[in-house]
Design a protein around this motif. Sequence first.
Motif, PDB file in Angstrom:
ATOM      1  N   GLY A  73       2.678 -11.063  16.110  1.00 47.67           N
ATOM      2  CA  GLY A  73       3.518 -10.002  16.387  1.00 47.67           C
ATOM      3  C   GLY A  73       3.358  -8.795  15.175  1.00 47.67           C
ATOM      4  N   ALA A  74       4.079  -8.845  14.219  1.00 47.36           N
ATOM      5  CA  ALA A  74       3.841  -7.937  12.852  1.00 47.36           C
ATOM      6  C   ALA A  74       4.728  -8.943  11.843  1.00 47.36           C
ATOM      7  N   VAL A  75       4.283  -8.592  10.405  1.00 47.41           N
ATOM      8  CA  VAL A  75       4.978  -9.333   9.369  1.00 47.41           C
ATOM      9  C   VAL A  75       5.473  -7.962   8.514  1.00 47.41           C
ATOM     10  N   GLY A  76       6.433  -8.591   7.703  1.00 48.75           N
ATOM     11  CA  GLY A  76       7.096  -7.719   6.606  1.00 48.75           C
ATOM     12  C   GLY A  76       8.493  -7.418   6.736  1.00 48.75           C
ATOM     13  N   TRP A  77       9.302  -7.647   5.716  1.00 45.09           N
ATOM     14  CA  TRP A  77      10.748  -7.368   5.464  1.00 45.09           C
ATOM     15  C   TRP A  77      10.887  -6.729   3.991  1.00 45.09           C
ATOM     16  N   PRO A  78      10.677  -5.618   3.746  1.00 37.50           N
ATOM     17  CA  PRO A  78      10.462  -5.158   2.493  1.00 37.50           C
ATOM     18  C   PRO A  78      11.689  -5.460   1.544  1.00 37.50           C
ATOM     19  N   ALA A  79      13.029  -5.247   2.048  1.00 35.53           N
ATOM     20  CA  ALA A  79      14.042  -5.487   1.450  1.00 35.53           C
ATOM     21  C   ALA A  79      14.374  -7.045   1.113  1.00 35.53           C
ATOM     22  N   PRO A  82       8.736  -8.613  -1.332  1.00 35.15           N
ATOM     23  CA  PRO A  82       7.664  -7.549  -1.588  1.00 35.15           C
ATOM     24  C   PRO A  82       6.695  -7.449  -0.442  1.00 35.15           C
ATOM     25  N   ASP A  83       6.033  -6.245   0.123  1.00 34.42           N
ATOM     26  CA  ASP A  83       5.168  -6.511   1.088  1.00 34.42           C
ATOM     27  C   ASP A  83       3.889  -6.860   0.650  1.00 34.42           C
ATOM     28  N   HIS A  84       3.585  -6.940  -0.726  1.00 37.60           N
ATOM     29  CA  HIS A  84       2.128  -7.323  -1.259  1.00 37.60           C
ATOM     30  C   HIS A  84       2.081  -8.846  -1.071  1.00 37.60           C
ATOM     31  N   PRO A  89      -0.676 -13.655   3.529  1.00 35.75           N
ATOM     32  CA  PRO A  89      -1.248 -14.547   4.567  1.00 35.75           C
ATOM     33  C   PRO A  89      -2.228 -13.848   5.556  1.00 35.75           C
ATOM     34  N   LEU A  90      -1.559 -12.526   6.004  1.00 39.25           N
ATOM     35  CA  LEU A  90      -2.556 -11.883   7.076  1.00 39.25           C
ATOM     36  C   LEU A  90      -3.775 -11.477   6.409  1.00 39.25           C
ATOM     37  N   VAL A  91      -3.681 -11.276   5.244  1.00 37.20           N
ATOM     38  CA  VAL A  91      -5.130 -10.440   4.706  1.00 37.20           C
ATOM     39  C   VAL A  91      -5.930 -11.783   4.360  1.00 37.20           C
ATOM     40  N   PHE A 275      -5.086 -10.885  17.010  1.00 38.65           N
ATOM     41  CA  PHE A 275      -4.938  -9.935  18.036  1.00 38.65           C
ATOM     42  C   PHE A 275      -3.457  -9.484  17.682  1.00 38.65           C
ATOM     43  N   GLU A 276      -2.966  -8.115  17.360  1.00 40.03           N
ATOM     44  CA  GLU A 276      -1.838  -7.507  17.180  1.00 40.03           C
ATOM     45  C   GLU A 276      -1.760  -6.156  17.297  1.00 40.03           C
ATOM     46  N   PRO A 277      -0.443  -5.668  17.421  1.00 42.02           N
ATOM     47  CA  PRO A 277      -0.189  -4.283  17.679  1.00 42.02           C
ATOM     48  C   PRO A 277      -0.427  -3.544  16.042  1.00 42.02           C
ATOM     49  N   VAL A 278      -0.757  -2.182  16.189  1.00 40.12           N
ATOM     50  CA  VAL A 278      -1.111  -1.518  14.873  1.00 40.12           C
ATOM     51  C   VAL A 278       0.221  -1.400  13.963  1.00 40.12           C
ATOM     52  N   HIS A 279       1.233  -1.332  14.884  1.00 38.01           N
ATOM     53  CA  HIS A 279       2.582  -1.070  14.208  1.00 38.01           C
ATOM     54  C   HIS A 279       2.956  -2.277  13.203  1.00 38.01           C
ATOM     55  N   GLY A 280       4.073  -2.062  12.304  1.00 43.50           N
ATOM     56  CA  GLY A 280       4.568  -3.107  11.494  1.00 43.50           C
ATOM     57  C   GLY A 280       5.693  -3.768  12.082  1.00 43.50           C
ATOM     58  N   SER A 281       6.571  -4.279  11.216  1.00 42.18           N
ATOM     59  CA  SER A 281       7.877  -5.017  11.713  1.00 42.18           C
ATOM     60  C   SER A 281       9.113  -4.041  12.066  1.00 42.18           C
ATOM     61  N   ALA A 282       8.976  -2.754  11.780  1.00 43.82           N
ATOM     62  CA  ALA A 282      10.023  -1.913  11.945  1.00 43.82           C
ATOM     63  C   ALA A 282      11.361  -2.384  11.904  1.00 43.82           C
ATOM     64  N   PRO A 283      11.735  -2.559  10.677  1.00 39.00           N
ATOM     65  CA  PRO A 283      13.094  -2.975  10.062  1.00 39.00           C
ATOM     66  C   PRO A 283      14.144  -1.918  10.478  1.00 39.00           C
ATOM     67  N   ASP A 284      13.584  -0.718  10.576  1.00 44.05           N
ATOM     68  CA  ASP A 284      14.904   0.338  10.974  1.00 44.05           C
ATOM     69  C   ASP A 284      15.415   0.169  12.394  1.00 44.05           C
ATOM     70  N   ILE A 285      14.424  -0.552  13.186  1.00 43.17           N
ATOM     71  CA  ILE A 285      15.053  -0.893  14.684  1.00 43.17           C
ATOM     72  C   ILE A 285      15.139  -2.184  15.077  1.00 43.17           C
ATOM     73  N   ALA A 286      14.720  -3.098  14.063  1.00 40.20           N
ATOM     74  CA  ALA A 286      14.753  -4.457  14.512  1.00 40.20           C
ATOM     75  C   ALA A 286      16.202  -4.829  14.882  1.00 40.20           C
ATOM     76  N   ALA A 291      12.407  -2.015  20.597  1.00 43.40           N
ATOM     77  CA  ALA A 291      11.011  -1.641  20.411  1.00 43.40           C
ATOM     78  C   ALA A 291      10.259  -1.704  21.448  1.00 43.40           C
ATOM     79  N   ASN A 292       9.193  -0.880  21.533  1.00 42.17           N
ATOM     80  CA  ASN A 292       8.289  -0.735  22.458  1.00 42.17           C
ATOM     81  C   ASN A 292       7.313  -1.720  22.477  1.00 42.17           C
ATOM     82  N   PRO A 293       7.288  -2.629  23.677  1.00 41.08           N
ATOM     83  CA  PRO A 293       6.460  -3.770  23.786  1.00 41.08           C
ATOM     84  C   PRO A 293       5.020  -3.336  24.034  1.00 41.08           C
TER      85      PRO A 293
HETATM   86  N1  LIG Z   1       0.100  -5.922  10.542  1.00 40.75           N
HETATM   87  C1  LIG Z   1       1.355  -5.769  10.335  1.00 40.75           C
HETATM   88  O1  LIG Z   1       1.865  -6.882  10.345  1.00 40.75           O
HETATM   89  C2  LIG Z   1       1.899  -4.629   9.659  1.00 40.75           C
HETATM   90  C3  LIG Z   1       1.444  -3.418   9.899  1.00 40.75           C
HETATM   91  C4  LIG Z   1       2.074  -2.320   9.177  1.00 40.75           C
HETATM   92  C5  LIG Z   1       3.155  -2.549   8.379  1.00 40.75           C
HETATM   93  N2  LIG Z   1       3.636  -3.833   8.371  1.00 40.75           N
HETATM   94  C6  LIG Z   1       4.871  -3.975   7.402  1.00 40.75           C
HETATM   95  O2  LIG Z   1       5.818  -3.546   8.572  1.00 40.75           O
HETATM   96  C7  LIG Z   1       6.912  -3.066   7.519  1.00 40.75           C
HETATM   97  C8  LIG Z   1       7.532  -1.877   8.123  1.00 40.75           C
HETATM   98  O3  LIG Z   1       6.572  -0.799   7.818  1.00 40.75           O
HETATM   99  P1  LIG Z   1       6.577   0.587   8.395  1.00 40.75           P
HETATM  100  O4  LIG Z   1       8.037   0.875   8.602  1.00 40.75           O
HETATM  101  O5  LIG Z   1       5.924   1.439   7.295  1.00 40.75           O
HETATM  102  O6  LIG Z   1       5.601   0.747   9.480  1.00 40.75           O
HETATM  103  P2  LIG Z   1       6.332   0.247  11.174  1.00 40.75           P
HETATM  104  O7  LIG Z   1       4.880   0.445  11.820  1.00 40.75           O
HETATM  105  O8  LIG Z   1       7.005  -1.023  11.229  1.00 40.75           O
HETATM  106  O9  LIG Z   1       7.049   1.440  11.384  1.00 40.75           O
HETATM  107  C9  LIG Z   1       6.969   2.701  11.446  1.00 40.75           C
HETATM  108  C10 LIG Z   1       7.911   3.568  12.429  1.00 40.75           C
HETATM  109  O10 LIG Z   1       7.364   3.578  13.646  1.00 40.75           O
HETATM  110  C11 LIG Z   1       8.468   2.775  14.428  1.00 40.75           C
HETATM  111  N3  LIG Z   1       7.935   1.965  15.208  1.00 40.75           N
HETATM  112  C12 LIG Z   1       6.926   0.988  14.960  1.00 40.75           C
HETATM  113  N4  LIG Z   1       6.492   0.287  16.034  1.00 40.75           N
HETATM  114  C13 LIG Z   1       7.412   0.373  17.115  1.00 40.75           C
HETATM  115  C14 LIG Z   1       7.525  -0.048  18.346  1.00 40.75           C
HETATM  116  N5  LIG Z   1       6.855  -0.967  18.886  1.00 40.75           N
HETATM  117  N6  LIG Z   1       8.453   0.914  19.059  1.00 40.75           N
HETATM  118  C15 LIG Z   1       9.300   1.493  18.557  1.00 40.75           C
HETATM  119  N7  LIG Z   1       9.173   2.228  17.227  1.00 40.75           N
HETATM  120  C16 LIG Z   1       8.233   1.526  16.551  1.00 40.75           C
HETATM  121  C17 LIG Z   1       9.157   2.059  13.501  1.00 40.75           C
HETATM  122  O11 LIG Z   1      10.729   2.191  13.985  1.00 40.75           O
HETATM  123  C18 LIG Z   1       9.418   3.020  12.021  1.00 40.75           C
HETATM  124  O12 LIG Z   1      10.076   4.246  12.474  1.00 40.75           O
HETATM  125  C19 LIG Z   1       6.719  -3.429   6.230  1.00 40.75           C
HETATM  126  O13 LIG Z   1       7.090  -4.541   5.779  1.00 40.75           O
HETATM  127  C20 LIG Z   1       5.192  -3.144   6.351  1.00 40.75           C
HETATM  128  O14 LIG Z   1       4.280  -3.791   5.143  1.00 40.75           O
HETATM  129  C21 LIG Z   1       3.132  -4.967   8.711  1.00 40.75           C
END
Ligand SMILES: NC(=O)c1ccc[n+]([C@@H]2O[C@H](COP(=O)([O-])OP(=O)(O)OC[C@H]3O[C@@H](n4cnc5c(N)ncnc54)[C@H](O)[C@@H]3O)[C@@H](O)[C@H]2O)c1
Length: 351
Positions: A73-79, A82-84, A89-91, A275-286, A291-293
């Motif tokens: 899915g995605a990893v990370g919760w910087p609050a 810390p992201d590094h 594990p992913l890296v 296999f994973e989406p480009v996006h991260g864990s998006a704490p702002d909308i978690a 979230a868009n799947p």
């Molecule tokens: N491969 C991974 O697991 C990976 C990749 C990138 C970031 N991260 C981690 O994710 C955490 C958040 O990072 P970030 O905020 O810079 O990047 P992010 O990709 O999580 O979010 C960036 C922005 O895009 C929006 N967004 C992302 N995916 C979405 C979706 N599926 N649907 C709707 N909106 C979406 C978020 O709400 C946010 O506003 C950090 O801990 C970061 O290190 C992990």
Amino acid sequence: MKTYQLAIYPGDGIGIEVMDQALRLLDAVQAANGFATERLHLDWGVQRWERTGELAPPDMLEILRDKDAILLGAVGWPAKVPDHLTLRPLVTIRQKFEQYACIRPTRLLPGVRSVLADKGPEHIDFVVIRENSEGEYVDSGSRFQVGEPGEIALQTAIHTRRGIERILRFGFETARKRRRQLTMVTKSNAMKYGYVLWDECLEKIALENPDVQADKMHADAAAMNMVRWPERFDVVVASNLFGDLLTDLGGIIGGGLGLAPSTNTNPERTYPSMFEPVHGSAPDIAGQGIANPIAMFLSTAMMLDWLGESAAAAQINRAIEKALADGCRTPDLGGDLSTSAMTDAVLDRLQ
Ligand SMILES: NC(=O)c1ccc[n+]([C@@H]2O[C@H](COP(=O)([O-])OP(=O)(O)OC[C@H]3O[C@@H](n4cnc5c(N)ncnc54)[C@H](O)[C@@H]3O)[C@@H](O)[C@H]2O)c1
């Protein structure tokens, strides 16, 4: 019945939410296409760290090694962590399993508007192949006089001829299946050791692949050209750092991060690919269920393609295109569907 062994690694934040929906989709397509999956669910990530003090078990590579594929899915919760640390594990998986080819397609799907004015699906269809195992993201460096005013941090990028040549070869093979045009992105005008080696490797590998038109571009120019002329790109090969940056740009040009899929491929199949989406864990909308799947679904389709289940992959891709063309949208694309309602819309359109 053919049965695939999958490691399911939801991770954190919306990674968990979009993974739940991807598994619903996988249930449906495997039933329709006559294969099965055995799934090992991994609780690795920040919640495990809060319980046990570790993000993943020490033998994580052994746990994954015999799997046919890893779906992340995605990893990370910087609050909280810390992201590094969270991303380590992913890296490690990417580097130890020689998943050196990170494939990130950008394709504007019909019905989706790009942030680029006057650009439609006919202009936006390229794939970035990011070198995923070395370059700027190797764990090499040190810090001196920590906390002092004169503190020094050294971060060393490592580029090897073997690593560059194999990613370029993979890029040429990919280009041969597409529009036969490859652009290598570096910064060899300013970084004269590592990226000059990239230039030299391109000269050599291009000679071996005369049927593909190859050129090179500096990263700053590539960022500008991707915005003004996305149609100029077919296959882009870039180092770890530049590939990372250009694929967030590609994600937004292609309609948004919620639509951008990705692989971490071990082309030799010596180890499982991930296999994973480009996006991260998006704490702002978690936790909001919005979230868009789709990026997760497209990544699942790329996994199925890799496993040889191309019909199931195509079925997912068609259903997504149809749902988007019919106006089904999560809030990031201007709609009001929840994550599960968007999944329902895709499931309804599986043929
Ligand atoms: N491969 C991974 O697991 C990976 C990749 C990138 C970031 N991260 C981690 O994710 C955490 C958040 O990072 P970030 O905020 O810079 O990047 P992010 O990709 O999580 O979010 C960036 C922005 O895009 C929006 N967004 C992302 N995916 C979405 C979706 N599926 N649907 C709707 N909106 C979406 C978020 O709400 C946010 O506003 C950090 O801990 C970061 O290190 C992990």
